[in-house]
Design an enzyme around this catalytic site. Structure first.
Site, PDB file in Angstrom:
ATOM      1  N   PHE A  80      12.547  84.647 107.140  1.00  0.00           N
ATOM      2  CA  PHE A  80      12.528  83.537 108.091  1.00  0.00           C
ATOM      3  C   PHE A  80      13.905  82.855 108.100  1.00  0.00           C
ATOM      4  O   PHE A  80      14.463  82.568 107.038  1.00  0.00           O
ATOM      5  CB  PHE A  80      11.440  82.537 107.679  1.00  0.00           C
ATOM      6  CG  PHE A  80      11.129  81.517 108.730  1.00  0.00           C
ATOM      7  CD1 PHE A  80      10.199  81.780 109.720  1.00  0.00           C
ATOM      8  CD2 PHE A  80      11.777  80.290 108.739  1.00  0.00           C
ATOM      9  CE1 PHE A  80       9.905  80.828 110.691  1.00  0.00           C
ATOM     10  CE2 PHE A  80      11.494  79.338 109.713  1.00  0.00           C
ATOM     11  CZ  PHE A  80      10.557  79.613 110.689  1.00  0.00           C
TER      12      PHE A  80
ATOM     13  N   ASP B   8       8.171  82.295  99.494  1.00  0.00           N
ATOM     14  CA  ASP B   8       7.788  81.374 100.557  1.00  0.00           C
ATOM     15  C   ASP B   8       6.362  81.724 101.000  1.00  0.00           C
ATOM     16  O   ASP B   8       6.090  82.853 101.431  1.00  0.00           O
ATOM     17  CB  ASP B   8       8.780  81.513 101.717  1.00  0.00           C
ATOM     18  CG  ASP B   8       8.572  80.456 102.798  1.00  0.00           C
ATOM     19  OD1 ASP B   8       7.425  80.007 102.974  1.00  0.00           O
ATOM     20  OD2 ASP B   8       9.552  80.106 103.469  1.00  0.00           O
TER      21      ASP B   8
ATOM     22  N   ARG C 147       2.742  86.887 119.376  1.00  0.00           N
ATOM     23  CA  ARG C 147       2.168  86.615 118.067  1.00  0.00           C
ATOM     24  C   ARG C 147       0.878  85.827 118.235  1.00  0.00           C
ATOM     25  O   ARG C 147       0.842  84.823 118.943  1.00  0.00           O
ATOM     26  CB  ARG C 147       3.199  85.791 117.295  1.00  0.00           C
ATOM     27  CG  ARG C 147       3.117  85.900 115.809  1.00  0.00           C
ATOM     28  CD  ARG C 147       4.323  85.224 115.186  1.00  0.00           C
ATOM     29  NE  ARG C 147       4.342  83.785 115.461  1.00  0.00           N
ATOM     30  CZ  ARG C 147       4.763  82.859 114.598  1.00  0.00           C
ATOM     31  NH1 ARG C 147       5.192  83.214 113.414  1.00  0.00           N
ATOM     32  NH2 ARG C 147       4.765  81.583 114.918  1.00  0.00           N
TER      33      ARG C 147
ATOM     34  N   TYR D 141       1.702  72.267 107.527  1.00  0.00           N
ATOM     35  CA  TYR D 141       1.215  72.088 108.902  1.00  0.00           C
ATOM     36  C   TYR D 141       0.739  73.366 109.577  1.00  0.00           C
ATOM     37  O   TYR D 141       0.370  73.354 110.729  1.00  0.00           O
ATOM     38  CB  TYR D 141       2.284  71.406 109.768  1.00  0.00           C
ATOM     39  CG  TYR D 141       3.627  72.115 109.793  1.00  0.00           C
ATOM     40  CD1 TYR D 141       3.832  73.236 110.578  1.00  0.00           C
ATOM     41  CD2 TYR D 141       4.703  71.641 109.035  1.00  0.00           C
ATOM     42  CE1 TYR D 141       5.057  73.880 110.598  1.00  0.00           C
ATOM     43  CE2 TYR D 141       5.931  72.275 109.048  1.00  0.00           C
ATOM     44  CZ  TYR D 141       6.100  73.395 109.841  1.00  0.00           C
ATOM     45  OH  TYR D 141       7.311  74.030 109.848  1.00  0.00           O
ATOM     46  N   LYS D 142       0.758  74.485 108.878  1.00  0.00           N
ATOM     47  CA  LYS D 142       0.267  75.728 109.476  1.00  0.00           C
ATOM     48  C   LYS D 142      -1.223  75.857 109.143  1.00  0.00           C
ATOM     49  O   LYS D 142      -2.036  75.120 109.674  1.00  0.00           O
ATOM     50  CB  LYS D 142       1.112  76.902 108.997  1.00  0.00           C
ATOM     51  CG  LYS D 142       2.518  76.851 109.618  1.00  0.00           C
ATOM     52  CD  LYS D 142       3.490  77.850 109.052  1.00  0.00           C
ATOM     53  CE  LYS D 142       4.829  77.712 109.779  1.00  0.00           C
ATOM     54  NZ  LYS D 142       5.947  78.280 109.021  1.00  0.00           N
TER      55      LYS D 142
HETATM   56  C1  LIG Z   1       7.175  77.784 109.185  1.00  0.00           C
HETATM   57  C2  LIG Z   1       8.075  78.297 108.140  1.00  0.00           C
HETATM   58  C3  LIG Z   1       9.007  77.456 107.540  1.00  0.00           C
HETATM   59  C4  LIG Z   1       9.119  76.057 108.051  1.00  0.00           C
HETATM   60  O1  LIG Z   1      10.039  75.275 107.422  1.00  0.00           O
HETATM   61  P1  LIG Z   1      10.137  73.737 107.828  1.00  0.00           P
HETATM   62  O2  LIG Z   1      11.165  73.225 106.921  1.00  0.00           O
HETATM   63  O3  LIG Z   1       8.795  73.130 107.668  1.00  0.00           O
HETATM   64  O4  LIG Z   1      10.543  73.651 109.268  1.00  0.00           O
HETATM   65  C5  LIG Z   1       9.774  77.964 106.514  1.00  0.00           C
HETATM   66  N1  LIG Z   1       9.656  79.249 106.114  1.00  0.00           N
HETATM   67  C6  LIG Z   1       8.762  80.089 106.700  1.00  0.00           C
HETATM   68  C7  LIG Z   1       8.632  81.492 106.228  1.00  0.00           C
HETATM   69  C8  LIG Z   1       7.968  79.633 107.739  1.00  0.00           C
HETATM   70  O5  LIG Z   1       7.101  80.448 108.327  1.00  0.00           O
END
Ligand SMILES: *Cc1c(COP(=O)(O)O)cnc(C)c1O
Length: 425
Positions: free
Chosen positions: A139, A210, A384, A235-236
């Site tokens: 990511f 992560d 997705r 938040y997911k």
């Molecule tokens: C959604 C997501 C993030 C989000 O990071 P934020 O700091 O909350 O914006 C980070 N890493 C992965 C793999 C994600 O899917």
């Protein structure tokens, strides 16, 4: 990887009619929990992997937090309403969802900021090594955070980025941290983390994982996987609301070497002594930096409580059924219209999402949204779809597949307005 206790894939016969799909929901032991969410009518929400929906009573909970706590108690609410302990309470609620002990998890900041903290801490734990190793497809924020940290630290640190197929050979004894995301945000592939922690530990490296697309969707056992450091998103699948705070995990065996790079007063051993010198709070408590966001944490505490109540094993079982159903129901559409399934076919090797590849993916996602099916698009060509098992039904999967078939068969997706790129995709 195979999460513990999941040796068998729940097999259901693919429904051939909508009412058969509804029957699957009738037999679903966690079906009733859908009512706990406030979902907008007329939409099938397949984007809970990007932003989970609120619970029905979240609005009232937040209103009463403002009215009865913030307005009424003002600053004394930090004590009288227990605000000061809220990050700890939420961390304690998240810990069993990821196979951690309470005191190995802290809730604070965003996933990005927690990545920075744990990358810096990991480098400090491996002073003779300078590389953070990751894969090019990780990511972007994970990679950016590592790049920024390496820039800041100059000679001391550097990011080594390779294709996944080259990770093993890139794992040498200059690597301090192997940084991986358990579920690939593009394809939904579920990495075998246990293999990677063994490989990394054999060379003396730490593993930072992560869990953004894992927490709340599938059982994670950080202890069994022997992961050193982890971060994840509120938040997911945890449904904490837009920008909800994230979590950070540090294995207890590393606590005596843990040094957060962000020395904020909330991570101080005694913040209200107002000492001029920093003294870290013990263990992961030092991972707090500034004042915690109470409204966000209140929503997150509530939604994490529901995920725990439903039970992560039941959620995972249903998740596998839903993704399987979507792959099977869309197979004829895929063949006819040139979609490629980018997600592993084996449910043990995927998270709670299905990604379809199509050159016109962006326009198709827009067209689906017009028809009430909300997915998202990830450049260059991925459609997705997230199947959050707490509130998505089999009949939703049926309907979403039907809409996809209709939008493709009719050519309705191919309209100029569907090609206009919005700021958030
Ligand atoms: C959604 C997501 C993030 C989000 O990071 P934020 O700091 O909350 O914006 C980070 N890493 C992965 C793999 C994600 O899917």
């Amino acid at each position: 990887m195979r999460p513990p206790g999941r040796d068998t894939i729940p097999r259901v016969k693919t429904p051939t009619t909508r009412s058969q799909a509804q029957e699957l929901d009738t037999g679903d032991p966690i079906a009733a929990y859908r009512d706990r969410f406030a979902l907008p009518p007329g939409r099938i929400y397949l984007d809970g992997n990007s932003l989970g929906p609120p619970m029905r009573d979240t609005e009232a909970l937040l209103a009463s937090t403002v009215r009865d706590q913030w307005r009424q108690e003002l600053v004394s609410a930090w004590n009288s309403c227990g605000w000061i302990d809220l990050p700890r309470r939420v961390a304690t609620a998240i810990a069993p969802l990821i196979g951690a002990d309470d005191d190995e998890v802290m809730v604070a900041d965003s996933t990005s900021v927690n990545l920075f903290k744990l990358l810096a801490a990991g480098l400090t734990m491996r002073p003779e090594r300078r590389f953070i190793l990751s894969e090019k497809e990780n990511f972007p924020t994970d990679l950016y955070m590592a790049q920024g940290l390496a820039e800041l630290l100059g000679e001391r640190a550097s990011l080594r980025l390779v294709e996944r197929s080259r990770l093993a050979e890139a794992l040498d004894d200059d690597v301090a941290i192997l940084m991986l995301t358990q579920v690939d945000f593009r394809t939904g592939e579920l990495l075998d983390l246990g293999d990677w922690t063994s490989a990394a530990h054999a060379t003396g490296a730490l593993v930072l994982c992560d869990l953004a697309h894992s927490a709340g969707a599938l059982p994670v056992d950080l202890h069994a996987l022997d992961v050193d450091l982890a971060v994840g998103c509120g938040y997911k699948y945890l449904n904490g609301g837009p920008g909800a705070p994230a979590f950070a995990y540090v294995a207890r065996r590393l606590h005596d070497q843990l040094v957060s790079p962000l020395w904020g007063w909330m991570g101080h051993a005694a913040p209200f002594n107002f000492d001029s010198g920093y003294r870290p709070a013990p263990g992961v408590e030092q991972l707090q930096a500034g004042t915690p966001p109470i409204l966000s944490l209140t929503a997150l505490e509530h939604s994490v409580g529901l995920i725990a109540e439903i039970g992560i094993d039941r959620l995972w079982a249903k998740s596998q059924q839903l993704t399987q159903l979507f792959i099977e129901l869309t197979a004829p559409i895929a063949t006819k219209h040139g979609f490629e399934v980018a997600t592993p076919r084996n449910p043990q090797h995927r998270g709670s999402q299905v990604s379809l590849r199509h050159a016109q993916g962006y326009a198709i996602v827009q067209a689906l949204a017009t028809d009430g099916v909300i997915g998202d698009f990830r450049a260059p060509d991925l459609l997705r779809f997230g199947f959050a098992p707490a509130y998505i039904r089999s009949v939703d999967v049926w309907d979403a597949a039907a809409v996809l078939g209709r939008v493709m068969d009719s050519g309705a997706w191919n309209r100029p307005e569907f090609y206009e790129r919005r700021k958030v995709t």
